[in-house]
Design an enzyme around this catalytic site. Structure first.
Site, PDB file in Angstrom:
ATOM      1  N   LEU A  16      -0.531 -17.992  32.510  1.00  0.00           N
ATOM      2  CA  LEU A  16      -0.084 -17.852  33.895  1.00  0.00           C
ATOM      3  C   LEU A  16      -0.741 -16.624  34.495  1.00  0.00           C
ATOM      4  O   LEU A  16      -0.644 -15.530  33.938  1.00  0.00           O
ATOM      5  CB  LEU A  16       1.439 -17.689  33.964  1.00  0.00           C
ATOM      6  CG  LEU A  16       2.258 -18.858  33.460  1.00  0.00           C
ATOM      7  CD1 LEU A  16       3.725 -18.488  33.421  1.00  0.00           C
ATOM      8  CD2 LEU A  16       2.041 -20.077  34.327  1.00  0.00           C
ATOM      9  N   GLU A  17      -1.404 -16.819  35.610  1.00  0.00           N
ATOM     10  CA  GLU A  17      -1.975 -15.704  36.334  1.00  0.00           C
ATOM     11  C   GLU A  17      -1.228 -15.596  37.645  1.00  0.00           C
ATOM     12  O   GLU A  17      -1.255 -16.507  38.459  1.00  0.00           O
ATOM     13  CB  GLU A  17      -3.467 -15.908  36.525  1.00  0.00           C
ATOM     14  CG  GLU A  17      -4.182 -15.960  35.177  1.00  0.00           C
ATOM     15  CD  GLU A  17      -5.687 -15.976  35.292  1.00  0.00           C
ATOM     16  OE1 GLU A  17      -6.209 -15.564  36.339  1.00  0.00           O
ATOM     17  OE2 GLU A  17      -6.322 -16.392  34.321  1.00  0.00           O
ATOM     18  N   LEU A  18      -0.536 -14.510  37.838  1.00  0.00           N
ATOM     19  CA  LEU A  18       0.365 -14.352  38.967  1.00  0.00           C
ATOM     20  C   LEU A  18      -0.290 -13.687  40.165  1.00  0.00           C
ATOM     21  O   LEU A  18       0.300 -13.601  41.232  1.00  0.00           O
ATOM     22  CB  LEU A  18       1.590 -13.539  38.543  1.00  0.00           C
ATOM     23  CG  LEU A  18       2.329 -14.098  37.340  1.00  0.00           C
ATOM     24  CD1 LEU A  18       3.470 -13.183  36.959  1.00  0.00           C
ATOM     25  CD2 LEU A  18       2.823 -15.499  37.627  1.00  0.00           C
ATOM     26  N   SER A  19      -1.485 -13.219  39.983  1.00  0.00           N
ATOM     27  CA  SER A  19      -2.170 -12.513  41.053  1.00  0.00           C
ATOM     28  C   SER A  19      -3.662 -12.726  40.881  1.00  0.00           C
ATOM     29  O   SER A  19      -4.139 -13.030  39.791  1.00  0.00           O
ATOM     30  CB  SER A  19      -1.839 -11.015  40.977  1.00  0.00           C
ATOM     31  OG  SER A  19      -2.683 -10.268  41.809  1.00  0.00           O
TER      32      SER A  19
END
Length: 82
Positions: A16-19
């Protein structure tokens, strides 16, 4: 590693890449958590949807390696592990 685990260990890993920022400053982490909290929690709640368990021989009760599990109406078979 994700592909290997999916194919050989029946383990589905995700990243998961949140930014878009690879290394956000510490001062931004709380904001990223607040922006993504509900989505992350909703995702975690879905983890146990599906079928799980052991595939065993009906007579002997011995575990079956590499058994193919097919469900009518779903075009994706699963192969049991060891």
């Amino acid at each position: 590693m994700q592909d290997y685990n999916y194919v050989w260990a029946n383990c589905f890993e995700i990243t998961l890449e949140l930014s878009c920022c690879k290394y956000p400053p510490t001062s931004e982490l709380q904001k990223e958590w607040e922006n993504n909290r509900e989505s992350l929690l909703a995702f975690i709640e879905k983890v146990h949807i599906g079928v799980k368990g052991f595939v065993k021989d009906a007579v002997t009760g011995v575990g079956l390696d590499n058994a193919t599990i097919a469900v009518a109406g779903i075009a994706h078979n699963i192969t049991a592990g060891k």
